[in-house]
Structure formats: structure tokens, C-alpha cells
Design a protein around this motif. Structure first.
Motif, PDB file in Angstrom:
ATOM      1  N   LEU A 166       0.826  -1.208   0.000  1.00  0.00           N
ATOM      2  CA  LEU A 166       0.000   0.000   0.000  1.00  0.00           C
ATOM      3  C   LEU A 166       0.859   1.256   0.000  1.00  0.00           C
ATOM      4  O   LEU A 166       0.478   2.285  -0.577  1.00  0.00           O
ATOM      5  N   THR A 167       2.027   1.191   0.631  1.00  0.00           N
ATOM      6  CA  THR A 167       2.927   2.351   0.617  1.00  0.00           C
ATOM      7  C   THR A 167       3.505   2.563  -0.779  1.00  0.00           C
ATOM      8  O   THR A 167       3.597   3.700  -1.251  1.00  0.00           O
ATOM      9  N   VAL A 168       3.867   1.489  -1.451  1.00  0.00           N
ATOM     10  CA  VAL A 168       4.385   1.599  -2.820  1.00  0.00           C
ATOM     11  C   VAL A 168       3.338   2.213  -3.742  1.00  0.00           C
ATOM     12  O   VAL A 168       3.620   3.129  -4.534  1.00  0.00           O
ATOM     13  N   VAL A 169       2.114   1.729  -3.653  1.00  0.00           N
ATOM     14  CA  VAL A 169       1.034   2.256  -4.498  1.00  0.00           C
ATOM     15  C   VAL A 169       0.754   3.722  -4.169  1.00  0.00           C
ATOM     16  O   VAL A 169       0.497   4.539  -5.061  1.00  0.00           O
ATOM     17  N   SER A 170       0.822   4.079  -2.885  1.00  0.00           N
ATOM     18  CA  SER A 170       0.603   5.474  -2.486  1.00  0.00           C
ATOM     19  C   SER A 170       1.667   6.389  -3.082  1.00  0.00           C
ATOM     20  O   SER A 170       1.364   7.509  -3.502  1.00  0.00           O
ATOM     21  N   ILE A 171       2.901   5.909  -3.124  1.00  0.00           N
ATOM     22  CA  ILE A 171       3.975   6.707  -3.715  1.00  0.00           C
ATOM     23  C   ILE A 171       3.693   6.975  -5.188  1.00  0.00           C
ATOM     24  O   ILE A 171       3.882   8.091  -5.682  1.00  0.00           O
ATOM     25  N   VAL A 172       3.214   5.953  -5.901  1.00  0.00           N
ATOM     26  CA  VAL A 172       2.898   6.130  -7.318  1.00  0.00           C
ATOM     27  C   VAL A 172       1.745   7.115  -7.498  1.00  0.00           C
ATOM     28  O   VAL A 172       1.790   8.004  -8.362  1.00  0.00           O
ATOM     29  N   LEU A 173       0.711   7.001  -6.668  1.00  0.00           N
ATOM     30  CA  LEU A 173      -0.465   7.863  -6.802  1.00  0.00           C
ATOM     31  C   LEU A 173      -0.182   9.315  -6.421  1.00  0.00           C
ATOM     32  O   LEU A 173      -0.941  10.211  -6.800  1.00  0.00           O
ATOM     33  N   GLU A 175       2.097  11.013  -7.635  1.00  0.00           N
ATOM     34  CA  GLU A 175       2.502  11.629  -8.902  1.00  0.00           C
ATOM     35  C   GLU A 175       3.650  12.627  -8.707  1.00  0.00           C
ATOM     36  O   GLU A 175       3.654  13.731  -9.236  1.00  0.00           O
ATOM     37  N   LEU A 176       4.655  12.191  -7.943  1.00  0.00           N
ATOM     38  CA  LEU A 176       5.857  12.986  -7.754  1.00  0.00           C
ATOM     39  C   LEU A 176       6.751  12.845  -8.978  1.00  0.00           C
ATOM     40  O   LEU A 176       6.509  11.996  -9.838  1.00  0.00           O
ATOM     41  N   PRO A 177       7.807  13.655  -9.095  1.00  0.00           N
ATOM     42  CA  PRO A 177       8.774  13.439 -10.179  1.00  0.00           C
ATOM     43  C   PRO A 177       9.340  12.031 -10.141  1.00  0.00           C
ATOM     44  O   PRO A 177       9.353  11.371  -9.103  1.00  0.00           O
ATOM     45  N   PHE A 178       9.842  11.579 -11.270  1.00  0.00           N
ATOM     46  CA  PHE A 178      10.222  10.179 -11.415  1.00  0.00           C
ATOM     47  C   PHE A 178      11.314   9.751 -10.444  1.00  0.00           C
ATOM     48  O   PHE A 178      11.195   8.694  -9.803  1.00  0.00           O
ATOM     49  N   PRO A 180      12.406  10.985  -7.390  1.00  0.00           N
ATOM     50  CA  PRO A 180      11.948  10.788  -6.005  1.00  0.00           C
ATOM     51  C   PRO A 180      11.008   9.595  -5.860  1.00  0.00           C
ATOM     52  O   PRO A 180      11.066   8.877  -4.858  1.00  0.00           O
ATOM     53  N   THR A 181      10.144   9.389  -6.847  1.00  0.00           N
ATOM     54  CA  THR A 181       9.241   8.233  -6.795  1.00  0.00           C
ATOM     55  C   THR A 181      10.023   6.937  -6.783  1.00  0.00           C
ATOM     56  O   THR A 181       9.754   6.025  -5.982  1.00  0.00           O
ATOM     57  N   LEU A 182      11.023   6.841  -7.653  1.00  0.00           N
ATOM     58  CA  LEU A 182      11.833   5.632  -7.738  1.00  0.00           C
ATOM     59  C   LEU A 182      12.595   5.380  -6.438  1.00  0.00           C
ATOM     60  O   LEU A 182      12.613   4.256  -5.924  1.00  0.00           O
ATOM     61  N   LEU A 183      13.206   6.427  -5.885  1.00  0.00           N
ATOM     62  CA  LEU A 183      13.970   6.275  -4.644  1.00  0.00           C
ATOM     63  C   LEU A 183      13.077   5.858  -3.484  1.00  0.00           C
ATOM     64  O   LEU A 183      13.457   5.018  -2.661  1.00  0.00           O
ATOM     65  N   ALA A 184      11.881   6.426  -3.422  1.00  0.00           N
ATOM     66  CA  ALA A 184      10.949   6.079  -2.347  1.00  0.00           C
ATOM     67  C   ALA A 184      10.501   4.625  -2.466  1.00  0.00           C
ATOM     68  O   ALA A 184      10.391   3.905  -1.460  1.00  0.00           O
ATOM     69  N   ILE A 185      10.251   4.165  -3.681  1.00  0.00           N
ATOM     70  CA  ILE A 185       9.831   2.769  -3.890  1.00  0.00           C
ATOM     71  C   ILE A 185      10.941   1.810  -3.466  1.00  0.00           C
ATOM     72  O   ILE A 185      10.690   0.804  -2.782  1.00  0.00           O
ATOM     73  N   VAL A 186      12.174   2.106  -3.869  1.00  0.00           N
ATOM     74  CA  VAL A 186      13.300   1.259  -3.473  1.00  0.00           C
ATOM     75  C   VAL A 186      13.486   1.295  -1.956  1.00  0.00           C
ATOM     76  O   VAL A 186      13.817   0.274  -1.336  1.00  0.00           O
ATOM     77  N   GLY A 187      13.243   2.458  -1.340  1.00  0.00           N
ATOM     78  CA  GLY A 187      13.336   2.559   0.117  1.00  0.00           C
ATOM     79  C   GLY A 187      12.325   1.670   0.819  1.00  0.00           C
ATOM     80  O   GLY A 187      12.638   1.011   1.822  1.00  0.00           O
ATOM     81  N   THR A 236      -3.524  13.648   0.153  1.00  0.00           N
ATOM     82  CA  THR A 236      -3.314  13.739   1.599  1.00  0.00           C
ATOM     83  C   THR A 236      -3.239  12.350   2.221  1.00  0.00           C
ATOM     84  O   THR A 236      -2.366  12.064   3.049  1.00  0.00           O
ATOM     85  N   GLY A 237      -4.164  11.473   1.805  1.00  0.00           N
ATOM     86  CA  GLY A 237      -4.135  10.108   2.323  1.00  0.00           C
ATOM     87  C   GLY A 237      -2.878   9.361   1.924  1.00  0.00           C
ATOM     88  O   GLY A 237      -2.285   8.647   2.739  1.00  0.00           O
ATOM     89  N   CYS A 238      -2.456   9.514   0.676  1.00  0.00           N
ATOM     90  CA  CYS A 238      -1.226   8.852   0.213  1.00  0.00           C
ATOM     91  C   CYS A 238      -0.011   9.381   0.958  1.00  0.00           C
ATOM     92  O   CYS A 238       0.885   8.613   1.338  1.00  0.00           O
ATOM     93  N   ALA A 239       0.025  10.692   1.167  1.00  0.00           N
ATOM     94  CA  ALA A 239       1.143  11.285   1.900  1.00  0.00           C
ATOM     95  C   ALA A 239       1.186  10.764   3.335  1.00  0.00           C
ATOM     96  O   ALA A 239       2.272  10.473   3.870  1.00  0.00           O
ATOM     97  N   LEU A 240       0.021  10.611   3.954  1.00  0.00           N
ATOM     98  CA  LEU A 240      -0.027  10.085   5.316  1.00  0.00           C
ATOM     99  C   LEU A 240       0.466   8.644   5.360  1.00  0.00           C
ATOM    100  O   LEU A 240       1.200   8.266   6.283  1.00  0.00           O
ATOM    101  N   GLN A 241       0.103   7.846   4.362  1.00  0.00           N
ATOM    102  CA  GLN A 241       0.573   6.461   4.299  1.00  0.00           C
ATOM    103  C   GLN A 241       2.097   6.420   4.184  1.00  0.00           C
ATOM    104  O   GLN A 241       2.758   5.620   4.862  1.00  0.00           O
ATOM    105  N   VAL A 242       2.660   7.275   3.335  1.00  0.00           N
ATOM    106  CA  VAL A 242       4.116   7.307   3.163  1.00  0.00           C
ATOM    107  C   VAL A 242       4.805   7.780   4.444  1.00  0.00           C
ATOM    108  O   VAL A 242       5.843   7.234   4.849  1.00  0.00           O
ATOM    109  N   VAL A 243       4.218   8.784   5.096  1.00  0.00           N
ATOM    110  CA  VAL A 243       4.805   9.288   6.344  1.00  0.00           C
ATOM    111  C   VAL A 243       4.801   8.199   7.412  1.00  0.00           C
ATOM    112  O   VAL A 243       5.781   8.022   8.142  1.00  0.00           O
TER     113      VAL A 243
END
Length: 273
Positions: A166-173, A175-178, A180-187, A236-243
Motif C-alpha cells: 500500500l505504501t508503494v502504491v501510495s507513492i505512485v499515486l 505523482e511525484l517526479p520520477f 523521487p518516486t523511484l527512490l521512495a519505492i526502493v526505500g 493527503t491520504g497517500c502522503a499520510l501512508q508514506v509518512v
């Protein structure tokens, strides 16, 4: 011998390992949701993009449906454990759970990342494919280790695969630049195979998790139907999931440091005359 008696004897003689329990049925629901998430990602997002139809890109309805199905898979995963503890589980229960989790929280989010790399304007398809493979392998290793390593009661080692998916999907949704999105997914993939401890969803935590999943479904529905403020609510929900995904390891690390300090302090006190 009458056929009815023969069939009855066959059912009674069926090996216990081949009988499905209620918990196993919920686990199969988990696998079904994961497969359908892949289906909607393909038919609603990837195929329109490849055919050049007007619905190309991250089609809202299909993306929302795919993520809602992953959320439903998380609900099934939550309840199959609760039911197994309250009632019973078959000898196949643990294996079915791992296989279903691999579909819903390994294949489905990895495929979501792969399709994102194909349809997003600033994404790179080959790099996204590599990130998707990293997510999939992280879940495979996470589930394999879960079967082999015994943890203390009430704790997971590494980010649980449903939370990671769910965190990976939230990062994709988001819609950040490519990049940061990639680094967050790998993290997130790294957190799943890390030794960071995560609490198991039991009691109040299980209720909180279920409430969050229901709220996330509502946010996705509002976004899919273009409700007023739906985009902002979803982000907001996706950001909260990532946080949450980033904060929980910090609390776990701080707790381990404090425990280590307390143990050293007690050891020094015990050595004093």
C-alpha cells in the motif's frame, strides 16, 4: 454399497491437509483480489495506453479499482489471521497465506509500478521495470524469511508486505517526479527486507488498521468519481501512508536504542559492589 454412503465415506476419509477451513477461504479471497487488481491495471490502464485510446494514462477508475482490490486483499489478510486464531486453520493455512500474499502484495504492486513506468510522461520504462523487480523480490524474500525466522510475539521483522504494498502504491499515486518516486519505492522495498520491527495488527491496532483501510477506500472512490476536493484528499491520504511508513521505523529504532541503553545501565549497576 449405495452411492450416497460411498461419497460420505470419501469425504470423511479425505486427508486433513486437503480440507479448507474458514480462514483458508478468506486467504483465497486475498489471492483473488490480487489477481483482479492485476486485471484492472492491465485492461483499464495499460491496454488503453498501448492502443492510443482517449483513456490512455493512469485512468482514474481502473487505478482506483485496482488499489481498492489491494485494500480488500489486506482486509482478507487481516481477518484470515484473526479467524485462524479464534477457530482453526488447516495444515495448508501458512502456505496458502504466503502464496496469496505474494500475488496481492508482491505481484500486484510490482505490476502497478511497471505500468506506471510505461504510461507516465516523465518515467523511464526500463528503470521502472527494475524497480518493479526490486519490489517483487523484496516481498518474496520477506515472505520466505517470515516462514523461517521466529520473532517474539506481537512483532514482525521488516515492514509487513500488505503495508509495504500500500505504501508503494501510495507513492505512485502521489505523482511525484520520477526520481523521487523511484527512490521512495526502493526505500520501501529495503524496509520490507530490513530487520526493523513492526507491531502486528492486533486489538486496537487491528481496529485502527481496518478503519484506515475503509477511509482509504472512500478517498479512492472520491478521486475516481472526480468529487470536489477528491484529488487533494487522495494525495493527503497517500502522503499520510508514506509518512507512516517512514516514521514507524524511526520509532522502532529509537526504542531499540533506548532498550540497549537501559540494558547497559542495568549491567553497570549490577557490577557495582
Amino acid at each position: 454399497m449405495p452411492e450416497s454412503e460411498s461419497e460420505e465415506d470419501t469425504g470423511e476419509d479425505m486427508p486433513l491437509s486437503l480440507r479448507l477451513s474458514i480462514a483458508d477461504t478468506l486467504t483465497l479471497g486475498n489471492a483473488t483480489c490480487g489477481f483482479m487488481a492485476v486485471y484492472f491495471t492491465t485492461t483499464g490502464i495499460l491496454i488503453p495506453h498501448l492502443t492510443g485510446s482517449d483513456e490512455s494514462g493512469m485512468a482514474r477508475h481502473s487505478a482506483a479499482t485496482a488499489v481498492i482490490l489491494m485494500l480488500l486483499a489486506a482486509v482478507f489478510d487481516l481477518f484470515d489471521g484473526l479467524v485462524a486464531r479464534k477457530l482453526r486453520s488447516s495444515p495448508m493455512g501458512a502456505e496458502l497465506d504466503n502464496l496469496s500474499d505474494l500475488i496481492s502484495f508482491g505481484l500486484a504492486p510490482a505490476y502497478f509500478v511497471l505500468v506506471y513506468g510505461m504510461v507516465a510522461d516523465d518515467a523511464h520504462q526500463r528503470v521502472s521495470a527494475l524497480a518493479a523487480i526490486v519490489v517483487l523480490l523484496a516481498v518474496v524474500l520477506r515472505l520466505a524469511r517470515f516462514s523461517c525466522v521466529t520473532m517474539k510475539d506481537g512483532m514482525f521483522q521488516g515492514m509487513p508486505s500488505p503495508f509495504g504494498a500500500l505504501t508503494v502504491v501510495s507513492i505512485v499515486l502521489l505523482e511525484l517526479p520520477f526520481v523521487p518516486t523511484l527512490l521512495a519505492i526502493v526505500g520501501v522495498a529495503w524496509l520490507m527486507v530490513s530487520r526493523v520491527e513492526y507491531p502486528k495488527p492486533r486489538g486496537v491496532l487491528a481496529v485502527a488498521m481496518l478503519s484506515w483501510i475503509v477511509a482509504a477506500m472512500g478517498l479512492l472512490a472520491a478521486w475516481a468519481f472526480d468529487a470536489p476536493g477528491g484529488q487533494l484528499l487522495l494525495q493527503t491520504g497517500c502522503a499520510l501512508q508514506v509518512v507512516l511508513g517512514a516514521v514507524i521505523p524511526l520509532f522502532a529504532t529509537a526504542r531499540r536504542v533506548n532498550t540497549f541503553r537501559d540494558n547497559r545501565r542495568e549491567a553497570r549497576t549490577a557490577q557495582l559492589p
